[in-house]
Design a protein around this motif. Structure first.
Motif, PDB file in Angstrom:
ATOM      1  N   PRO A  27       0.795  -1.226   0.000  1.00  0.00           N
ATOM      2  CA  PRO A  27       0.000   0.000   0.000  1.00  0.00           C
ATOM      3  C   PRO A  27       0.830   1.279   0.000  1.00  0.00           C
ATOM      4  O   PRO A  27       0.318   2.334  -0.287  1.00  0.00           O
ATOM      5  CB  PRO A  27      -0.796  -0.102   1.293  1.00  0.00           C
ATOM      6  N   SER A  28       2.114   1.199   0.289  1.00  0.00           N
ATOM      7  CA  SER A  28       2.896   2.432   0.357  1.00  0.00           C
ATOM      8  C   SER A  28       3.927   2.488  -0.771  1.00  0.00           C
ATOM      9  O   SER A  28       4.167   1.508  -1.478  1.00  0.00           O
ATOM     10  CB  SER A  28       3.620   2.534   1.711  1.00  0.00           C
ATOM     11  N   MET A  29       4.526   3.648  -0.901  1.00  0.00           N
ATOM     12  CA  MET A  29       5.538   3.847  -1.931  1.00  0.00           C
ATOM     13  C   MET A  29       6.757   2.945  -1.684  1.00  0.00           C
ATOM     14  O   MET A  29       7.341   2.411  -2.626  1.00  0.00           O
ATOM     15  CB  MET A  29       5.968   5.310  -1.956  1.00  0.00           C
ATOM     16  N   LEU A  30       7.108   2.760  -0.423  1.00  0.00           N
ATOM     17  CA  LEU A  30       8.272   1.921  -0.124  1.00  0.00           C
ATOM     18  C   LEU A  30       8.007   0.461  -0.467  1.00  0.00           C
ATOM     19  O   LEU A  30       8.899  -0.236  -0.961  1.00  0.00           O
ATOM     20  CB  LEU A  30       8.656   2.070   1.349  1.00  0.00           C
ATOM     21  N   ASN A  31       6.787  -0.027  -0.232  1.00  0.00           N
ATOM     22  CA  ASN A  31       6.453  -1.395  -0.617  1.00  0.00           C
ATOM     23  C   ASN A  31       6.535  -1.572  -2.122  1.00  0.00           C
ATOM     24  O   ASN A  31       7.027  -2.585  -2.623  1.00  0.00           O
ATOM     25  CB  ASN A  31       5.043  -1.757  -0.153  1.00  0.00           C
ATOM     26  N   ARG A  32       6.053  -0.593  -2.857  1.00  0.00           N
ATOM     27  CA  ARG A  32       6.114  -0.673  -4.316  1.00  0.00           C
ATOM     28  C   ARG A  32       7.561  -0.618  -4.807  1.00  0.00           C
ATOM     29  O   ARG A  32       7.923  -1.296  -5.765  1.00  0.00           O
ATOM     30  CB  ARG A  32       5.298   0.460  -4.929  1.00  0.00           C
ATOM     31  N   THR A  33       8.373   0.183  -4.150  1.00  0.00           N
ATOM     32  CA  THR A  33       9.779   0.280  -4.531  1.00  0.00           C
ATOM     33  C   THR A  33      10.494  -1.045  -4.326  1.00  0.00           C
ATOM     34  O   THR A  33      11.256  -1.492  -5.192  1.00  0.00           O
ATOM     35  CB  THR A  33      10.476   1.377  -3.713  1.00  0.00           C
ATOM     36  N   ILE A  34      10.252  -1.678  -3.209  1.00  0.00           N
ATOM     37  CA  ILE A  34      10.880  -2.970  -2.932  1.00  0.00           C
ATOM     38  C   ILE A  34      10.417  -4.017  -3.941  1.00  0.00           C
ATOM     39  O   ILE A  34      11.204  -4.820  -4.438  1.00  0.00           O
ATOM     40  CB  ILE A  34      10.587  -3.414  -1.482  1.00  0.00           C
ATOM     41  N   SER A  74      16.327   2.595  -6.448  1.00  0.00           N
ATOM     42  CA  SER A  74      15.982   2.329  -5.044  1.00  0.00           C
ATOM     43  C   SER A  74      16.532   3.403  -4.117  1.00  0.00           C
ATOM     44  O   SER A  74      15.847   3.852  -3.194  1.00  0.00           O
ATOM     45  CB  SER A  74      16.537   0.967  -4.626  1.00  0.00           C
ATOM     46  N   VAL A  75      17.761   3.825  -4.358  1.00  0.00           N
ATOM     47  CA  VAL A  75      18.355   4.860  -3.511  1.00  0.00           C
ATOM     48  C   VAL A  75      17.611   6.182  -3.680  1.00  0.00           C
ATOM     49  O   VAL A  75      17.363   6.907  -2.702  1.00  0.00           O
ATOM     50  CB  VAL A  75      19.857   5.016  -3.836  1.00  0.00           C
ATOM     51  N   THR A  76      17.213   6.499  -4.898  1.00  0.00           N
ATOM     52  CA  THR A  76      16.484   7.747  -5.142  1.00  0.00           C
ATOM     53  C   THR A  76      15.143   7.756  -4.429  1.00  0.00           C
ATOM     54  O   THR A  76      14.780   8.745  -3.784  1.00  0.00           O
ATOM     55  CB  THR A  76      16.281   7.945  -6.657  1.00  0.00           C
ATOM     56  N   VAL A  77      14.416   6.667  -4.520  1.00  0.00           N
ATOM     57  CA  VAL A  77      13.109   6.602  -3.848  1.00  0.00           C
ATOM     58  C   VAL A  77      13.289   6.624  -2.335  1.00  0.00           C
ATOM     59  O   VAL A  77      12.533   7.286  -1.619  1.00  0.00           O
ATOM     60  CB  VAL A  77      12.328   5.358  -4.312  1.00  0.00           C
ATOM     61  N   ALA A  78      14.293   5.930  -1.828  1.00  0.00           N
ATOM     62  CA  ALA A  78      14.527   5.924  -0.380  1.00  0.00           C
ATOM     63  C   ALA A  78      14.904   7.312   0.125  1.00  0.00           C
ATOM     64  O   ALA A  78      14.530   7.708   1.231  1.00  0.00           O
ATOM     65  CB  ALA A  78      15.629   4.933  -0.038  1.00  0.00           C
ATOM     66  N   ARG A  79      15.604   8.059  -0.690  1.00  0.00           N
ATOM     67  CA  ARG A  79      16.013   9.412  -0.284  1.00  0.00           C
ATOM     68  C   ARG A  79      14.811  10.334  -0.138  1.00  0.00           C
ATOM     69  O   ARG A  79      14.760  11.173   0.749  1.00  0.00           O
ATOM     70  CB  ARG A  79      16.973   9.987  -1.313  1.00  0.00           C
ATOM     71  N   PHE A  80      13.841  10.194  -1.000  1.00  0.00           N
ATOM     72  CA  PHE A  80      12.679  11.062  -0.961  1.00  0.00           C
ATOM     73  C   PHE A  80      11.493  10.452  -0.230  1.00  0.00           C
ATOM     74  O   PHE A  80      10.398  11.005  -0.267  1.00  0.00           O
ATOM     75  CB  PHE A  80      12.272  11.457  -2.373  1.00  0.00           C
ATOM     76  N   ALA A  81      11.697   9.348   0.453  1.00  0.00           N
ATOM     77  CA  ALA A  81      10.606   8.702   1.183  1.00  0.00           C
ATOM     78  C   ALA A  81      10.145   9.555   2.361  1.00  0.00           C
ATOM     79  O   ALA A  81       8.998   9.451   2.793  1.00  0.00           O
ATOM     80  CB  ALA A  81      11.030   7.326   1.676  1.00  0.00           C
ATOM     81  N   ALA A  82      11.009  10.407   2.866  1.00  0.00           N
ATOM     82  CA  ALA A  82      10.636  11.254   3.997  1.00  0.00           C
ATOM     83  C   ALA A  82       9.570  12.270   3.603  1.00  0.00           C
ATOM     84  O   ALA A  82       8.878  12.805   4.463  1.00  0.00           O
ATOM     85  CB  ALA A  82      11.859  11.977   4.535  1.00  0.00           C
ATOM     86  N   ARG A  83       9.393  12.519   2.326  1.00  0.00           N
ATOM     87  CA  ARG A  83       8.393  13.481   1.869  1.00  0.00           C
ATOM     88  C   ARG A  83       7.034  12.843   1.619  1.00  0.00           C
ATOM     89  O   ARG A  83       6.108  13.511   1.223  1.00  0.00           O
ATOM     90  CB  ARG A  83       8.871  14.153   0.595  1.00  0.00           C
TER      91      ARG A  83
END
Length: 114
Positions: A27-34, A74-83
């Motif tokens: 359901p989240s952006m991080l799950n989709r990224t993984i 993956s690094v790019t998405v993880a960097r902006f996950a705080a937003r």
């Protein structure tokens, strides 16, 4: 060799389908990224399996490029996950957790005083 290649191919296809299902559900952006990172890894594994089966080494640059693209993505998405919005159940930072704990403790102390 053929039996091993077929078994590996079936397992890679199953992993790829499950990764795409997970990417769709979220359901989240991080799950989709993984999930998409896993799909890229499955794709790399499939190309490596084909290269091993056909005994070719000219696909090595493709494997390297796909690995770099997966890593950078993956690094790019993880960097902006705080937003990411709070409603999307993102992973909180250590500072946010400490702040929430301090607020919770101060609320508990006020309740005990009353």
């Amino acid at each position: 060799m053929i039996v091993v290649a077929v078994i590996c191919a079936v397992l890679l296809v199953a992993a790829g389908v499950m990764a795409l299902i997970r990417a769709e559900k979220g359901p989240s952006m991080l799950n989709r990224t993984i999930a998409l990172d896993l799909f890229a890894t499955v794709l790399i594994g499939g190309i490596a399996l084909e290269a091993a089966y056909s005994k070719r080494i000219d696909t090595l640059p493709i494997l390297v490029v796909l690995s770099l693209v997966g890593f950078v993505g993956s690094v790019t998405v993880a960097r902006f996950a705080a937003r990411e919005k709070h409603e999307e159940k993102r992973v909180r930072t250590t500072a946010e957790i400490e702040h929430d704990e301090a607020v919770r403790k101060s609320v508990l102390e006020r309740e005990e005083e009353q």
